[in-house]
Write a protein that holds these residues in place. Structure first.
Motif, PDB file in Angstrom:
ATOM      1  N   GLY A  40      -1.291   6.337  -5.626  1.00 38.71           N
ATOM      2  CA  GLY A  40      -2.438   5.673  -5.022  1.00 38.71           C
ATOM      3  C   GLY A  40      -3.056   4.551  -5.816  1.00 38.71           C
ATOM      4  O   GLY A  40      -3.885   3.803  -5.300  1.00 38.71           O
ATOM      5  N   THR A  41      -2.673   4.419  -7.101  1.00 34.24           N
ATOM      6  CA  THR A  41      -3.161   3.310  -7.917  1.00 34.24           C
ATOM      7  C   THR A  41      -2.028   2.784  -8.781  1.00 34.24           C
ATOM      8  O   THR A  41      -1.025   3.474  -9.011  1.00 34.24           O
ATOM      9  CB  THR A  41      -4.324   3.744  -8.840  1.00 34.24           C
ATOM     10  OG1 THR A  41      -3.853   4.750  -9.746  1.00 34.24           O
ATOM     11  CG2 THR A  41      -5.498   4.269  -8.041  1.00 34.24           C
ATOM     12  N   ILE A  61       2.468   1.631  -3.492  1.00 35.86           N
ATOM     13  CA  ILE A  61       1.487   2.121  -4.462  1.00 35.86           C
ATOM     14  C   ILE A  61       1.228   3.608  -4.226  1.00 35.86           C
ATOM     15  O   ILE A  61       1.015   4.376  -5.167  1.00 35.86           O
ATOM     16  CB  ILE A  61       0.184   1.301  -4.374  1.00 35.86           C
ATOM     17  CG1 ILE A  61       0.423  -0.126  -4.883  1.00 35.86           C
ATOM     18  CG2 ILE A  61      -0.935   1.961  -5.183  1.00 35.86           C
ATOM     19  CD1 ILE A  61      -0.766  -1.049  -4.735  1.00 35.86           C
ATOM     20  N   ARG A  70     -12.391  -9.975  -6.466  1.00 37.33           N
ATOM     21  CA  ARG A  70     -11.804  -8.709  -6.911  1.00 37.33           C
ATOM     22  C   ARG A  70     -10.929  -8.876  -8.142  1.00 37.33           C
ATOM     23  O   ARG A  70     -10.861  -7.986  -8.996  1.00 37.33           O
ATOM     24  CB  ARG A  70     -10.989  -8.082  -5.775  1.00 37.33           C
ATOM     25  CG  ARG A  70     -11.850  -7.678  -4.592  1.00 37.33           C
ATOM     26  CD  ARG A  70     -11.034  -6.996  -3.529  1.00 37.33           C
ATOM     27  NE  ARG A  70     -10.245  -7.928  -2.746  1.00 37.33           N
ATOM     28  CZ  ARG A  70      -9.361  -7.557  -1.815  1.00 37.33           C
ATOM     29  NH1 ARG A  70      -9.151  -6.273  -1.580  1.00 37.33           N
ATOM     30  NH2 ARG A  70      -8.701  -8.457  -1.114  1.00 37.33           N
ATOM     31  N   ARG A  83      -8.403  -7.340 -12.807  1.00 34.12           N
ATOM     32  CA  ARG A  83      -9.515  -6.910 -11.980  1.00 34.12           C
ATOM     33  C   ARG A  83     -10.838  -7.410 -12.547  1.00 34.12           C
ATOM     34  O   ARG A  83     -11.087  -7.377 -13.762  1.00 34.12           O
ATOM     35  CB  ARG A  83      -9.533  -5.379 -11.899  1.00 34.12           C
ATOM     36  CG  ARG A  83     -10.654  -4.829 -11.012  1.00 34.12           C
ATOM     37  CD  ARG A  83     -10.681  -3.319 -11.045  1.00 34.12           C
ATOM     38  NE  ARG A  83      -9.487  -2.748 -10.454  1.00 34.12           N
ATOM     39  CZ  ARG A  83      -9.212  -1.437 -10.456  1.00 34.12           C
ATOM     40  NH1 ARG A  83     -10.044  -0.597 -11.050  1.00 34.12           N
ATOM     41  NH2 ARG A  83      -8.119  -0.993  -9.875  1.00 34.12           N
ATOM     42  N   ASP A 136      -7.566  -3.533  -4.379  1.00 37.87           N
ATOM     43  CA  ASP A 136      -8.610  -2.701  -4.976  1.00 37.87           C
ATOM     44  C   ASP A 136      -8.033  -1.545  -5.795  1.00 37.87           C
ATOM     45  O   ASP A 136      -8.751  -0.942  -6.603  1.00 37.87           O
ATOM     46  CB  ASP A 136      -9.523  -2.131  -3.887  1.00 37.87           C
ATOM     47  CG  ASP A 136     -10.290  -3.219  -3.149  1.00 37.87           C
ATOM     48  OD1 ASP A 136     -10.656  -4.217  -3.798  1.00 37.87           O
ATOM     49  OD2 ASP A 136     -10.505  -3.072  -1.933  1.00 37.87           O
ATOM     50  N   ASP A 137      -6.764  -1.231  -5.589  1.00 39.16           N
ATOM     51  CA  ASP A 137      -6.128  -0.107  -6.275  1.00 39.16           C
ATOM     52  C   ASP A 137      -5.264  -0.557  -7.455  1.00 39.16           C
ATOM     53  O   ASP A 137      -4.501   0.237  -7.997  1.00 39.16           O
ATOM     54  CB  ASP A 137      -5.261   0.686  -5.284  1.00 39.16           C
ATOM     55  CG  ASP A 137      -6.069   1.240  -4.128  1.00 39.16           C
ATOM     56  OD1 ASP A 137      -7.184   1.712  -4.380  1.00 39.16           O
ATOM     57  OD2 ASP A 137      -5.585   1.174  -2.988  1.00 39.16           O
ATOM     58  N   VAL A 138      -5.393  -1.831  -7.841  1.00 42.09           N
ATOM     59  CA  VAL A 138      -4.532  -2.416  -8.880  1.00 42.09           C
ATOM     60  C   VAL A 138      -5.400  -2.991  -9.994  1.00 42.09           C
ATOM     61  O   VAL A 138      -6.403  -3.651  -9.724  1.00 42.09           O
ATOM     62  CB  VAL A 138      -3.636  -3.520  -8.274  1.00 42.09           C
ATOM     63  CG1 VAL A 138      -2.803  -4.198  -9.357  1.00 42.09           C
ATOM     64  CG2 VAL A 138      -2.730  -2.926  -7.197  1.00 42.09           C
ATOM     65  N   ARG A 139      -4.996  -2.767 -11.254  1.00 35.24           N
ATOM     66  CA  ARG A 139      -5.728  -3.330 -12.391  1.00 35.24           C
ATOM     67  C   ARG A 139      -5.244  -4.715 -12.772  1.00 35.24           C
ATOM     68  O   ARG A 139      -6.014  -5.547 -13.252  1.00 35.24           O
ATOM     69  CB  ARG A 139      -5.600  -2.398 -13.601  1.00 35.24           C
ATOM     70  CG  ARG A 139      -6.347  -1.072 -13.445  1.00 35.24           C
ATOM     71  CD  ARG A 139      -6.039  -0.158 -14.604  1.00 35.24           C
ATOM     72  NE  ARG A 139      -6.290  -0.815 -15.886  1.00 35.24           N
ATOM     73  CZ  ARG A 139      -5.662  -0.504 -17.018  1.00 35.24           C
ATOM     74  NH1 ARG A 139      -4.749   0.437 -17.039  1.00 35.24           N
ATOM     75  NH2 ARG A 139      -5.960  -1.142 -18.132  1.00 35.24           N
ATOM     76  N   SER A 160      -6.268  -4.670   1.145  1.00 30.20           N
ATOM     77  CA  SER A 160      -7.096  -3.693   0.433  1.00 30.20           C
ATOM     78  C   SER A 160      -6.369  -3.063  -0.750  1.00 30.20           C
ATOM     79  O   SER A 160      -7.020  -2.483  -1.634  1.00 30.20           O
ATOM     80  CB  SER A 160      -7.572  -2.597   1.396  1.00 30.20           C
ATOM     81  OG  SER A 160      -6.468  -1.935   1.991  1.00 30.20           O
ATOM     82  N   TRP A 161      -5.028  -3.183  -0.793  1.00 35.33           N
ATOM     83  CA  TRP A 161      -4.268  -2.648  -1.925  1.00 35.33           C
ATOM     84  C   TRP A 161      -4.716  -3.262  -3.247  1.00 35.33           C
ATOM     85  O   TRP A 161      -4.563  -2.632  -4.309  1.00 35.33           O
ATOM     86  CB  TRP A 161      -2.772  -2.877  -1.720  1.00 35.33           C
ATOM     87  CG  TRP A 161      -2.381  -4.316  -1.558  1.00 35.33           C
ATOM     88  CD1 TRP A 161      -2.268  -5.007  -0.396  1.00 35.33           C
ATOM     89  CD2 TRP A 161      -2.066  -5.241  -2.599  1.00 35.33           C
ATOM     90  NE1 TRP A 161      -1.902  -6.320  -0.639  1.00 35.33           N
ATOM     91  CE2 TRP A 161      -1.766  -6.489  -1.989  1.00 35.33           C
ATOM     92  CE3 TRP A 161      -1.999  -5.144  -3.988  1.00 35.33           C
ATOM     93  CZ2 TRP A 161      -1.413  -7.618  -2.720  1.00 35.33           C
ATOM     94  CZ3 TRP A 161      -1.648  -6.273  -4.728  1.00 35.33           C
ATOM     95  CH2 TRP A 161      -1.357  -7.495  -4.098  1.00 35.33           C
ATOM     96  N   ALA A 171       0.831  -1.206   0.000  1.00 36.63           N
ATOM     97  CA  ALA A 171       0.000   0.000   0.000  1.00 36.63           C
ATOM     98  C   ALA A 171       0.865   1.256   0.000  1.00 36.63           C
ATOM     99  O   ALA A 171       0.583   2.218  -0.732  1.00 36.63           O
ATOM    100  CB  ALA A 171      -0.934  -0.009   1.206  1.00 36.63           C
TER     101      ALA A 171
END
Length: 269
Positions: A201-202, A196, A252, A267, A227-230, A224-225, A193
């Protein structure tokens, strides 16, 4: 093993070597392909006989398909093997998520060739490369110099929490170097996290090749990281690492491609 099995195995090995030779000669100028082939054969022999120290000064090889010049590798080490896998065979180009690629996190950067691949292929891309091994990081820093406006090298390691770590000496200076917790260690451990966050942030792609440390990261209470990754491109050290990823990413991300030892997940939309 049966005679048929031995014959097939020998054929497969010869075919594999022939394919590598041909791919090098298709992607590089003749003189550079011959040099890369010689270095590859030497590196393969030395790695599988337990040798990994450099046999000479660093050698410059071209970045296939790029106008960005050269990268540097250490003869006699695993560097020529990584050069072939990542830049010639384009290991991390086997799956690219749709849409622009502008932020990449390279965990276990080694000498920076995966970072160079992304930086060369996507001219607007920014990369944070993370490598704990001082020997590898020194070469990585040199390889990333032409991209200094778009690349940051973090000489540290990714871990499940902020921690002090030490390098395990068994495979230092190779593609298999690794770390472990040590309260007196000189290596700083960073969470995914936090890394990133250095990208804003992403991340479009997170490449993970960290010699087993992914297990603890994926089993950590906070994932939760994801959620910020494709896209995640991971080389799991053990089947348990892959299972840990599937648990952490359930609902996810889903695995969409496999090539060699690398698993690509994208994702869920």
């Amino acid at each position: 093993m049966s005679l048929r099995g031995r014959v097939f195995g020998a054929y497969a090995r010869r075919r594999g070597w022939a394919e590598r030779w041909l791919r090098l000669h298709l992607r590089l100028p003749w003189s550079q392909a011959k040099l890369a082939w010689r270095l590859y054969v030497e590196a393969h022999r030395r790695w599988w006989t337990g040798l990994s120290t450099p046999t000479g000064d660093v050698v410059a090889l071209p970045i296939p398909g790029s106008q960005h010049g050269t990268v540097y590798i250490r003869p006699g080490t695993t560097d020529p093997l990584v050069y072939y896998d990542v830049l010639v065979n384009e290991l991390y180009g086997r799956f690219i998520p749709e849409g622009p690629i502008s932020r990449v996190l390279d965990l276990g950067a080694n000498i920076g060739l995966a970072s160079v691949f992304f930086l060369s292929r996507f001219p607007g891309c920014r990369v944070v490369a993370v490598e704990p091994d001082p020997q590898n990081a020194a070469v990585c820093r040199r390889n990333l110099e032409p991209f200094s406006d778009r690349a940051v090298l973090v000489q540290g390691a990714v871990w499940s929490e902020d921690a002090r770590l030490s390098l395990l000496s068994q495979h230092a200076g190779t593609w298999a170097s690794s770390v472990d917790v040590d309260p007196e260690g000189q290596i700083e451990g960073h969470t995914i996290a936090a890394l990133i966050g250095m990208l804003g942030g992403t991340a479009d792609i997170v490449k993970i090749d960290i010699e087993g440390a992914e297990q603890a990261i994926l089993d950590a209470p906070d994932t939760s990281w994801i959620d910020d990754v494709r896209c995640v491109a991971m080389e799991p050290e053990h089947i348990s690492s892959l299972e840990a990823f599937q648990r952490a990413a359930a609902g996810r991300m889903r695995i969409v491609h496999r090539y060699g030892d690398v698993v690509f997940a994208s994702r869920v939309t």
